[in-house]
Design a protein around this motif. Structure first.
Motif, mmCIF file in Angstrom:
data_model
loop_
_atom_site.group_PDB
_atom_site.id
_atom_site.type_symbol
_atom_site.label_atom_id
_atom_site.label_comp_id
_atom_site.label_asym_id
_atom_site.label_seq_id
_atom_site.Cartn_x
_atom_site.Cartn_y
_atom_site.Cartn_z
ATOM 1 N N GLU A 63 -10.724 2.779 -10.298
ATOM 2 C CA GLU A 63 -9.344 3.101 -10.661
ATOM 3 C C GLU A 63 -8.642 3.837 -9.520
ATOM 4 O OE1 GLU A 63 -7.090 4.828 -14.563
ATOM 5 O OE2 GLU A 63 -8.940 5.828 -13.966
ATOM 6 N N ALA A 64 -9.341 4.778 -8.896
ATOM 7 C CA ALA A 64 -8.757 5.517 -7.774
ATOM 8 C C ALA A 64 -8.464 4.572 -6.613
ATOM 9 C CB ALA A 64 -9.693 6.632 -7.330
ATOM 10 N N GLY A 65 -9.382 3.653 -6.345
ATOM 11 C CA GLY A 65 -9.169 2.669 -5.280
ATOM 12 C C GLY A 65 -7.985 1.765 -5.572
ATOM 13 N N GLU A 66 -7.848 1.348 -6.824
ATOM 14 C CA GLU A 66 -6.712 0.505 -7.216
ATOM 15 C C GLU A 66 -5.400 1.254 -7.039
ATOM 16 O OE1 GLU A 66 -7.823 -0.439 -11.211
ATOM 17 O OE2 GLU A 66 -9.215 -2.010 -10.606
ATOM 18 N N LYS A 67 -5.408 2.540 -7.355
ATOM 19 C CA LYS A 67 -4.196 3.348 -7.214
ATOM 20 C C LYS A 67 -3.804 3.473 -5.744
ATOM 21 C CE LYS A 67 -2.106 7.734 -8.483
ATOM 22 N NZ LYS A 67 -2.284 9.025 -9.149
ATOM 23 N N VAL A 68 -4.785 3.722 -4.894
ATOM 24 C CA VAL A 68 -4.516 3.819 -3.457
ATOM 25 C C VAL A 68 -3.928 2.499 -2.952
ATOM 26 C CG1 VAL A 68 -5.625 3.988 -1.192
ATOM 27 C CG2 VAL A 68 -6.217 5.609 -2.994
ATOM 28 N N GLN A 69 -4.476 1.397 -3.411
ATOM 29 C CA GLN A 69 -3.992 0.087 -2.986
ATOM 30 C C GLN A 69 -2.540 -0.124 -3.425
ATOM 31 O OE1 GLN A 69 -6.341 -3.170 -4.405
ATOM 32 N NE2 GLN A 69 -5.316 -4.664 -3.099
ATOM 33 N N ARG A 70 -2.200 0.258 -4.663
ATOM 34 C CA ARG A 70 -0.826 0.102 -5.142
ATOM 35 C C ARG A 70 0.142 0.952 -4.323
ATOM 36 N NH1 ARG A 70 -3.380 0.514 -10.186
ATOM 37 N NH2 ARG A 70 -2.649 2.652 -10.420
ATOM 38 N N VAL A 71 -0.259 2.188 -4.022
ATOM 39 C CA VAL A 71 0.602 3.080 -3.245
ATOM 40 C C VAL A 71 0.801 2.519 -1.840
ATOM 41 C CG1 VAL A 71 0.727 5.369 -2.185
ATOM 42 C CG2 VAL A 71 0.082 5.142 -4.581
ATOM 43 N N ALA A 72 -0.263 2.009 -1.237
ATOM 44 C CA ALA A 72 -0.172 1.439 0.104
ATOM 45 C C ALA A 72 0.752 0.215 0.108
ATOM 46 C CB ALA A 72 -1.552 1.062 0.614
ATOM 47 N N GLU A 73 0.653 -0.610 -0.920
ATOM 48 C CA GLU A 73 1.522 -1.785 -1.002
ATOM 49 C C GLU A 73 2.984 -1.387 -1.144
ATOM 50 O OE1 GLU A 73 -0.140 -4.017 -4.239
ATOM 51 O OE2 GLU A 73 -1.752 -4.830 -2.996
ATOM 52 N N LYS A 74 3.252 -0.353 -1.933
ATOM 53 C CA LYS A 74 4.632 0.128 -2.091
ATOM 54 C C LYS A 74 5.161 0.666 -0.769
ATOM 55 C CE LYS A 74 4.546 1.265 -6.999
ATOM 56 N NZ LYS A 74 4.667 2.346 -7.988
ATOM 57 N N ALA A 75 4.332 1.404 -0.053
ATOM 58 C CA ALA A 75 4.753 1.948 1.244
ATOM 59 C C ALA A 75 5.014 0.818 2.234
ATOM 60 C CB ALA A 75 3.690 2.889 1.790
ATOM 61 N N ARG A 76 4.160 -0.187 2.244
ATOM 62 C CA ARG A 76 4.346 -1.338 3.127
ATOM 63 C C ARG A 76 5.650 -2.062 2.806
ATOM 64 N NH1 ARG A 76 0.746 -5.904 1.546
ATOM 65 N NH2 ARG A 76 2.470 -6.103 0.094
ATOM 66 N N ASP A 77 5.910 -2.266 1.533
ATOM 67 C CA ASP A 77 7.136 -2.948 1.127
ATOM 68 C C ASP A 77 8.371 -2.141 1.516
ATOM 69 O OD1 ASP A 77 5.569 -4.949 0.094
ATOM 70 O OD2 ASP A 77 5.762 -4.286 -1.994
ATOM 71 N N ALA A 78 8.287 -0.826 1.368
ATOM 72 C CA ALA A 78 9.420 0.043 1.748
ATOM 73 C C ALA A 78 9.666 -0.057 3.245
ATOM 74 C CB ALA A 78 9.145 1.482 1.345
ATOM 75 N N MET A 79 8.620 -0.087 4.034
ATOM 76 C CA MET A 79 8.769 -0.196 5.485
ATOM 77 C C MET A 79 9.373 -1.550 5.864
ATOM 78 S SD MET A 79 7.841 2.611 6.859
ATOM 79 C CE MET A 79 7.516 2.240 8.552
ATOM 80 N N ARG A 80 8.999 -2.595 5.198
ATOM 81 C CA ARG A 80 9.550 -3.931 5.480
ATOM 82 C C ARG A 80 11.037 -3.986 5.144
ATOM 83 N NH1 ARG A 80 4.850 -8.099 3.377
ATOM 84 N NH2 ARG A 80 3.436 -7.740 5.126
ATOM 85 N N ARG A 81 11.416 -3.327 4.025
ATOM 86 C CA ARG A 81 12.833 -3.328 3.646
ATOM 87 C C ARG A 81 13.661 -2.575 4.685
ATOM 88 N NH1 ARG A 81 10.730 -2.541 -1.543
ATOM 89 N NH2 ARG A 81 11.096 -0.290 -1.408
ATOM 90 N N ARG A 82 13.139 -1.489 5.214
ATOM 91 C CA ARG A 82 13.847 -0.703 6.220
ATOM 92 C C ARG A 82 13.985 -1.480 7.532
ATOM 93 N NH1 ARG A 82 10.653 4.856 5.373
ATOM 94 N NH2 ARG A 82 11.332 5.225 3.245
ATOM 95 N N ALA A 83 12.966 -2.252 7.872
ATOM 96 C CA ALA A 83 12.944 -2.998 9.130
ATOM 97 C C ALA A 83 13.916 -4.179 9.117
ATOM 98 C CB ALA A 83 11.532 -3.466 9.437
ATOM 99 N N SER A 84 14.217 -4.701 7.951
ATOM 100 C CA SER A 84 15.068 -5.896 7.914
ATOM 101 C C SER A 84 16.518 -5.576 7.724
ATOM 102 C CB SER A 84 14.628 -6.845 6.807
ATOM 103 O OG SER A 84 14.473 -6.212 5.583
#
Length: 62
Positions: free
Chosen positions: A41-62
């Motif tokens: 569960e902790a690993g899944e949470k880390v993965q979700r947070v990382a995906e959200k951060a990645r998506d936020a960075m992509r939105r800022r870059a475009s």
């Protein structure tokens, strides 16, 4: 349903059956399964947070 939830549920059942029957080994296995589920569960949470951060960075870059 997430793998962590299944693992925790399986552990809870084993732990309960172990307590009810006096089977210490099964009870210990249940506790171990629940701990493993919490780790997943902790690993899944880390993965979700990382995906959200990645998506936020992509939105800022475009």
């Amino acid at each position: 349903m997430r793998k962590s939830d299944v693992q925790k549920g399986k552990g809870k059942i084993k732990e309960t059956v172990g307590k009810a029957t006096g089977n210490e080994r099964m009870e210990a296995e249940g506790k171990a399964d629940r701990a493993e589920g919490k780790t997943h569960e902790a690993g899944e949470k880390v993965q979700r947070v990382a995906e959200k951060a990645r998506d936020a960075m992509r939105r800022r870059a475009s």
